[in-house]
Design a protein around this motif. Structure first.
Motif, PDB file in Angstrom:
ATOM      1  N   VAL A 234       0.870  -1.170   0.000  1.00 42.60           N
ATOM      2  CA  VAL A 234       0.000   0.000   0.000  1.00 42.60           C
ATOM      3  C   VAL A 234       0.910   1.224   0.000  1.00 42.60           C
ATOM      4  CG1 VAL A 234      -1.684   1.274   1.374  1.00 42.60           C
ATOM      5  CG2 VAL A 234      -1.832  -1.205   1.246  1.00 42.60           C
ATOM      6  N   PHE A 235       0.577   2.199  -0.848  1.00 41.24           N
ATOM      7  CA  PHE A 235       1.450   3.375  -0.982  1.00 41.24           C
ATOM      8  C   PHE A 235       0.748   4.638  -0.500  1.00 41.24           C
ATOM      9  CE2 PHE A 235       2.456   0.231  -4.216  1.00 41.24           C
ATOM     10  CZ  PHE A 235       3.812   0.044  -4.008  1.00 41.24           C
ATOM     11  N   ARG A 236       1.385   5.377   0.390  1.00 37.46           N
ATOM     12  CA  ARG A 236       0.820   6.637   0.881  1.00 37.46           C
ATOM     13  C   ARG A 236       1.916   7.699   0.882  1.00 37.46           C
ATOM     14  NH1 ARG A 236      -3.960   5.241   4.489  1.00 37.46           N
ATOM     15  NH2 ARG A 236      -4.753   3.485   3.298  1.00 37.46           N
ATOM     16  N   ALA A 237       1.667   8.790   0.163  1.00 37.76           N
ATOM     17  CA  ALA A 237       2.670   9.864   0.116  1.00 37.76           C
ATOM     18  C   ALA A 237       2.564  10.716   1.380  1.00 37.76           C
ATOM     19  CB  ALA A 237       2.469  10.710  -1.138  1.00 37.76           C
ATOM     20  N   GLU A 238       2.817  10.096   2.529  1.00 42.00           N
ATOM     21  CA  GLU A 238       2.763  10.814   3.813  1.00 42.00           C
ATOM     22  C   GLU A 238       3.876  11.854   3.799  1.00 42.00           C
ATOM     23  OE1 GLU A 238       0.462  10.178   5.998  1.00 42.00           O
ATOM     24  OE2 GLU A 238      -0.200   8.119   5.619  1.00 42.00           O
ATOM     25  N   SER A 239       3.550  13.063   4.282  1.00 40.25           N
ATOM     26  CA  SER A 239       4.582  14.099   4.223  1.00 40.25           C
ATOM     27  C   SER A 239       5.247  14.321   5.577  1.00 40.25           C
ATOM     28  CB  SER A 239       3.985  15.407   3.721  1.00 40.25           C
ATOM     29  OG  SER A 239       2.889  15.734   4.547  1.00 40.25           O
ATOM     30  N   SER A 240       4.544  13.948   6.679  1.00 39.09           N
ATOM     31  CA  SER A 240       5.170  14.222   7.977  1.00 39.09           C
ATOM     32  C   SER A 240       5.669  12.939   8.624  1.00 39.09           C
ATOM     33  CB  SER A 240       4.201  14.954   8.894  1.00 39.09           C
ATOM     34  OG  SER A 240       3.045  14.177   9.087  1.00 39.09           O
ATOM     35  N   ASP A 241       6.822  13.067   9.265  1.00 39.12           N
ATOM     36  CA  ASP A 241       7.450  11.947   9.954  1.00 39.12           C
ATOM     37  C   ASP A 241       6.712  11.656  11.243  1.00 39.12           C
ATOM     38  OD1 ASP A 241       9.823  10.641   9.024  1.00 39.12           O
ATOM     39  OD2 ASP A 241      10.678  12.650   8.830  1.00 39.12           O
ATOM     40  N   THR A 242       6.092  10.506  11.370  1.00 35.13           N
ATOM     41  CA  THR A 242       5.485  10.140  12.649  1.00 35.13           C
ATOM     42  C   THR A 242       6.016   8.753  13.024  1.00 35.13           C
ATOM     43  OG1 THR A 242       3.569   8.816  12.036  1.00 35.13           O
ATOM     44  CG2 THR A 242       3.355  11.210  11.781  1.00 35.13           C
ATOM     45  N   LEU A 246       4.169   5.008   7.420  1.00 32.97           N
ATOM     46  CA  LEU A 246       5.183   4.708   6.412  1.00 32.97           C
ATOM     47  C   LEU A 246       4.631   5.152   5.064  1.00 32.97           C
ATOM     48  CD1 LEU A 246       6.008   1.051   7.517  1.00 32.97           C
ATOM     49  CD2 LEU A 246       7.577   2.999   7.653  1.00 32.97           C
ATOM     50  N   CYS A 247       5.505   5.347   4.090  1.00 34.79           N
ATOM     51  CA  CYS A 247       5.023   5.699   2.745  1.00 34.79           C
ATOM     52  C   CYS A 247       4.698   4.449   1.934  1.00 34.79           C
ATOM     53  CB  CYS A 247       6.056   6.560   2.029  1.00 34.79           C
ATOM     54  SG  CYS A 247       6.171   8.183   2.799  1.00 34.79           S
ATOM     55  N   ASP A 471       9.990   5.822   4.685  1.00 34.30           N
ATOM     56  CA  ASP A 471       9.291   6.906   5.374  1.00 34.30           C
ATOM     57  C   ASP A 471       9.474   8.169   4.539  1.00 34.30           C
ATOM     58  OD1 ASP A 471      11.748   8.082   6.025  1.00 34.30           O
ATOM     59  OD2 ASP A 471      11.775   7.303   8.063  1.00 34.30           O
ATOM     60  N   PRO A 472       8.916   9.329   4.962  1.00 36.21           N
ATOM     61  CA  PRO A 472       8.972  10.500   4.079  1.00 36.21           C
ATOM     62  C   PRO A 472      10.391  10.874   3.621  1.00 36.21           C
ATOM     63  CG  PRO A 472       7.399  10.887   5.821  1.00 36.21           C
ATOM     64  CD  PRO A 472       8.052   9.571   6.131  1.00 36.21           C
ATOM     65  N   ARG A 473      11.421  10.491   4.380  1.00 33.18           N
ATOM     66  CA  ARG A 473      12.780  10.853   3.968  1.00 33.18           C
ATOM     67  C   ARG A 473      13.584   9.683   3.417  1.00 33.18           C
ATOM     68  NH1 ARG A 473      15.651  11.828   8.353  1.00 33.18           N
ATOM     69  NH2 ARG A 473      14.001  10.922   9.608  1.00 33.18           N
ATOM     70  N   ARG A 474      13.169   8.474   3.697  1.00 29.34           N
ATOM     71  CA  ARG A 474      14.045   7.328   3.443  1.00 29.34           C
ATOM     72  C   ARG A 474      13.637   6.515   2.218  1.00 29.34           C
ATOM     73  NH1 ARG A 474      17.977   4.877   6.046  1.00 29.34           N
ATOM     74  NH2 ARG A 474      17.846   6.063   7.969  1.00 29.34           N
ATOM     75  N   LEU A 475      14.527   6.476   1.242  1.00 30.14           N
ATOM     76  CA  LEU A 475      14.293   5.669   0.034  1.00 30.14           C
ATOM     77  C   LEU A 475      15.417   4.639  -0.133  1.00 30.14           C
ATOM     78  CD1 LEU A 475      12.267   5.481  -2.358  1.00 30.14           C
ATOM     79  CD2 LEU A 475      13.660   7.153  -3.563  1.00 30.14           C
ATOM     80  N   ALA A 476      16.342   4.591   0.823  1.00 30.55           N
ATOM     81  CA  ALA A 476      17.440   3.624   0.787  1.00 30.55           C
ATOM     82  C   ALA A 476      17.821   3.260   2.218  1.00 30.55           C
ATOM     83  CB  ALA A 476      18.647   4.226   0.071  1.00 30.55           C
TER      84      ALA A 476
END
Ligand code: ATP
Ligand code: AMO
Length: 477
Positions: A234-242, A246-247, A471-476
């Motif tokens: 499931v994909f969610r373009a969440e913008s805030s880190d909580t 997860l994205c 997460d909003p910042r992590r792609l690796a």
């Protein structure tokens, strides 16, 4: 000859005297004098002590020079140590090494050590109080070197528990006549109606990554499948880190035809999760213990509580907590939580957890009949009062793990509800139209796999239960 063996399966009585060959990671090495070295070999979460001695001490020197985490083969004879070995999972056996080969050398200075990653906050605090310097590795750094981080006993256990959650989900639903399906993840519009959607180009057409299997799982029920489930991304373009978003996460979804009432969906949730928690407590005791050693948490209470939204609000008000009766209890709670940034939960949420724990002895509850205004467009309003809806959320320890509802199966009402929420109906026309050809009343729910494990194990951060979190910042990595 030496026979390949698994560390985890050594039984002291039968293993003693066996000539074995074992491949594993050199978790720790130390020289004992000039002719002996002790090597702790790790396979998965299992560890065994290997004694390297004999000859002119050449093999012991080679062992002592191995960099930690190098992959090595040892061949030797299993023996019974005079005293139980400390710090290994196999305390009653060790291996007297006769041959030693390094298969893959790790760099001598690892970016993080498995020992440090495995330390509990308590260990670090205790060491500090004793004046000792223990390095604490922060979560971000651990996630950056996830391949090393995953080797800790707690992490090995977390993902075994996660696998069991998924397995019980499938098994229980299969036993109740559900069929597993796979819906497309490339779709033409947003499935949840929110802004948090990843947009992309689909050979010239605008497209989205599915925010849930919502539309197509309903269409599968329209397609004649009475009861379906799906396990998928499931994909969610969440913008805030909580700590709980997860994205990309793993969705466990259910959709089913209803006879009378959306409580039929709650019944499935109830049976499924009571069976799941029961299974985890019974069959994952070792894993839960390993997780608890690094991240202590309270044992789980096994009953389900069902309440209507109004009752929940009333309980909070009686306890002196101010909440908007028609507002989103979740969102209100989060806003309060954000205001006091070091506190993860607001007063309302904490009070709510305590109320349920003290009054009903449970931390697992289903809250039904949410105000319509705070639910997605596809949610069925209550027939007796459309300000409320045939919907529910499920909580573990005060945080949401599931959302569910009966769906609107009347195409005109569905289109009107979508429009009222600012959704361009042309992007979901095929979905709306699928209710024009005969559609049974139906409902279902969606669960986040990572959230279930996080909350069941009391882990406090969803990144801990995602293998390679997005997460909003992590792609690796
Ligand atoms: P869920 O899937 O749990 O319902 P959601 O994505 O629907 O979550 P809400 O619960 O409606 O989101 O919360 C609204 C927003 O508040 C979230 O998108 C998130 O950015 C933010 N938020 C959620 N939890 C927290 C928190 N604990 N601290 C700070 N902000 C949060
Ligand atoms: P909802 O949006 O509440 O409902 O999502 C269902 C469940 O998915 C999990 N979840 C998340 N987990 C990790 N990161 C996120 N960003 C995230 N967002 C949601 C939660 C949540 O309870 N279509 C509906 C479900 C339905 O009615 O069938 C839906 O998607 O555990």
């Amino acid at each position: 000859g030496y026979a390949w063996a698994d560390v985890v399966s050594f039984e002291p009585a039968s293993a003693a005297g066996r000539a074995v060959r074992v491949r594993g990671a050199a978790q720790a090495v130390r020289a004992v004098g000039r002719r002996v070295a002790i090597l702790v070999l790790r396979q998965g979460a299992a560890t065994v002590q290997c004694v390297v001695s004999g000859g002119d001490g050449g093999m012991a020197r080679f062992a002592a020079g191995l960099s930690r985490e190098s992959v090595v083969d040892v061949a030797g004879v299993v023996s019974l140590p005079r005293e139980p070995v400390r710090g290994t999972t196999q305390q009653l056996v060790e291996i007297q090494v006769e041959k030693l080969h390094c298969i893959s050398r790790a760099v001598p200075n690892l970016p993080i050590s498995v020992d440090a990653a495995a330390r509990s906050e308590e260990d670090v605090a205790r060491a500090k109080a004793a004046g000792e310097q223990l390095v604490h590795v922060g979560q971000d750094k651990r996630l950056g070197y996830r391949v090393i981080d995953l080797r800790t006993a707690a992490n090995q256990a977390i993902f075994r528990v996660q696998c069991q959650v998924e397995n019980v989900f499938r098994q229980v639903l299969l036993s109740e006549g559900f069929v597993g399906i796979h819906t497309p993840k490339l779709i033409g519009g947003s499935s949840e109606g929110g802004a948090a959607v990843f947009k992309l180009d689909y050979n010239g057409q605008p497209a989205c990554l599915a925010q849930s299997p919502q539309l197509h799982k309903q269409m599968a029920v329209c397609g004649g499948f009475e009861r379906v489930f799906e396990v998928g991304p499931v994909f969610r373009a969440e913008s805030s880190d909580t700590h709980r978003h997860l994205c990309e996460f793993v969705g466990l979804d259910v959709e089913m035809a209803l006879r009378d009432h959306y409580s039929e969906v709650c019944d499935v949730v109830d049976r499924l999760f009571v069976a799941m928690f029961d299974h985890l407590n019974k069959n994952c005791a070792k894993e839960l213990e390993a997780i608890q050693r690094q991240y202590p948490f309270k044992p789980y209470l096994e009953t389900t509580l069902r309440l209507d939204y109004d009752e929940g609000i009333r309980m909070l008000q009686e306890a002196g907590v101010h909440v908007d009766p028609m507002g989103d209890l979740n969102t209100g709670r989060e806003k309060a939580g954000r205001a006091c940034s070091r506190q993860r939960f607001s007063i309302a949420c904490l009070t709510w957890v305590e109320l349920n724990h003290d009054r009903y002895g449970t931390e697992f509850y289903i809250l039904g009949r949410y105000p319509s205004a705070v639910r997605p467009f596809y949610t069925m309003p209550c027939s007796d009062d459309p300000r409320y809806s045939c919907s529910f959320d499920v909580f573990v320890r005060g945080e949401e793990i599931i959302s569910g509802a009966q769906r609107v199966h009347d195409p005109e009402l569905l289109a009107a509800q979508a429009e009222a929420r600012g959704i361009d109906v042309s992007t979901i026309a095929a979905y709306v139209n699928s209710f024009r050809y005969g559609a049974p009343p139906h409902g279902g729910f969606g669960v986040g796999l990572e959230r279930v494990v996080m909350l069941f194990c009391g882990l406090g951060n969803i990144r801990k239960t995602s293998l390679f979190p997005r997460d909003p910042r992590r792609l690796a990595p």
